[in-house]
Scaffold this motif. Sequence first.
Motif, PDB file in Angstrom:
ATOM      1  N   GLU A 101      32.770  46.887  41.767  1.00 19.47           N
ATOM      2  CA  GLU A 101      32.490  45.761  40.883  1.00 19.47           C
ATOM      3  C   GLU A 101      31.526  46.178  39.770  1.00 19.47           C
ATOM      4  OE1 GLU A 101      31.490  41.124  41.529  1.00 19.47           O
ATOM      5  OE2 GLU A 101      30.078  42.519  42.478  1.00 19.47           O
ATOM      6  N   HIS A 102      30.575  47.016  40.111  1.00 22.11           N
ATOM      7  CA  HIS A 102      29.558  47.434  39.140  1.00 22.11           C
ATOM      8  C   HIS A 102      29.918  48.713  38.403  1.00 22.11           C
ATOM      9  CE1 HIS A 102      26.778  44.275  40.228  1.00 22.11           C
ATOM     10  NE2 HIS A 102      27.097  44.507  41.489  1.00 22.11           N
ATOM     11  N   VAL A 113      41.698  46.835  46.272  1.00 23.23           N
ATOM     12  CA  VAL A 113      41.428  47.991  45.407  1.00 23.23           C
ATOM     13  C   VAL A 113      42.734  48.497  44.818  1.00 23.23           C
ATOM     14  CG1 VAL A 113      40.656  50.406  45.413  1.00 23.23           C
ATOM     15  CG2 VAL A 113      39.340  48.691  46.636  1.00 23.23           C
ATOM     16  N   GLU A 114      42.636  48.936  43.564  1.00 23.61           N
ATOM     17  CA  GLU A 114      43.772  49.570  42.904  1.00 23.61           C
ATOM     18  C   GLU A 114      43.364  50.986  42.518  1.00 23.61           C
ATOM     19  OE1 GLU A 114      44.312  46.929  39.604  1.00 23.61           O
ATOM     20  OE2 GLU A 114      45.331  45.422  40.835  1.00 23.61           O
ATOM     21  N   GLY A 151      40.368  41.428  45.110  1.00 29.68           N
ATOM     22  CA  GLY A 151      39.045  41.918  45.498  1.00 29.68           C
ATOM     23  C   GLY A 151      37.940  41.121  44.815  1.00 29.68           C
ATOM     24  N   ARG A 152      38.131  40.830  43.532  1.00 34.22           N
ATOM     25  CA  ARG A 152      37.142  40.020  42.798  1.00 34.22           C
ATOM     26  C   ARG A 152      37.053  38.607  43.385  1.00 34.22           C
ATOM     27  NH1 ARG A 152      35.432  42.962  38.753  1.00 34.22           N
ATOM     28  NH2 ARG A 152      36.808  44.517  37.863  1.00 34.22           N
ATOM     29  N   ALA A 153      38.199  38.025  43.723  1.00 30.32           N
ATOM     30  CA  ALA A 153      38.210  36.683  44.312  1.00 30.32           C
ATOM     31  C   ALA A 153      37.517  36.690  45.673  1.00 30.32           C
ATOM     32  CB  ALA A 153      39.645  36.180  44.442  1.00 30.32           C
ATOM     33  N   PHE A 154      37.751  37.747  46.458  1.00 33.44           N
ATOM     34  CA  PHE A 154      37.099  37.867  47.760  1.00 33.44           C
ATOM     35  C   PHE A 154      35.578  37.902  47.603  1.00 33.44           C
ATOM     36  CE2 PHE A 154      35.044  40.855  50.693  1.00 33.44           C
ATOM     37  CZ  PHE A 154      35.147  40.131  51.863  1.00 33.44           C
ATOM     38  N   LEU A 155      35.078  38.724  46.668  1.00 32.62           N
ATOM     39  CA  LEU A 155      33.628  38.810  46.457  1.00 32.62           C
ATOM     40  C   LEU A 155      33.060  37.484  45.961  1.00 32.62           C
ATOM     41  CD1 LEU A 155      33.140  42.372  44.922  1.00 32.62           C
ATOM     42  CD2 LEU A 155      32.626  41.599  47.253  1.00 32.62           C
TER      43      LEU A 155
END
Length: 161
Positions: A50-51, A84-85, A104-108
């Motif tokens: 993410e970062h 992850v891609e 992944g973004r939605a999960f976080l």
Amino acid sequence: MTVTAFRHRPEPDEVARVTSTAAELLEVLWGRASTAPASASQLRVLLMLEHHDGINLRTLADSLASTPPSTSRLCDRLQAAGFVERVVSPVDRREVRLHLSGRGRAFLADLRVRRERELRAVLALMPAARRVALLEGLEAFCDAAATRIHDDAEDAGSQTA
């Protein structure tokens, strides 16, 4: 454990002990908020991606203090879960870049909502003045930690150069 008022200036050892206890309690609260399909190690990978979008596997492994094969297996599981891609680098076809997927973004984002709900419940039990003091202390802590992490990264970079 309650610290009601300091009659003295707290030493770093005392503050470190209380901070460590707070971190442990946060883990318990966050564990209650988590229905995570990701392990703690996998969550660290997701946060790193993410970062550091587009990081390569070797750099990710170094950041996690892990080996590339072990990190690759973590990423395999995260890719299989749709978090992850992997994308081949346009510059070097031997290099694979890692990206957090939309899932992944939605999960976080969902994990953060659940964690913050748990934190709000605890913070609501605190007097307002203590919440202000906590906020000020945490902001200073975050600034100091970010500085230390940044300085450590620069030191590591100069040692490998």
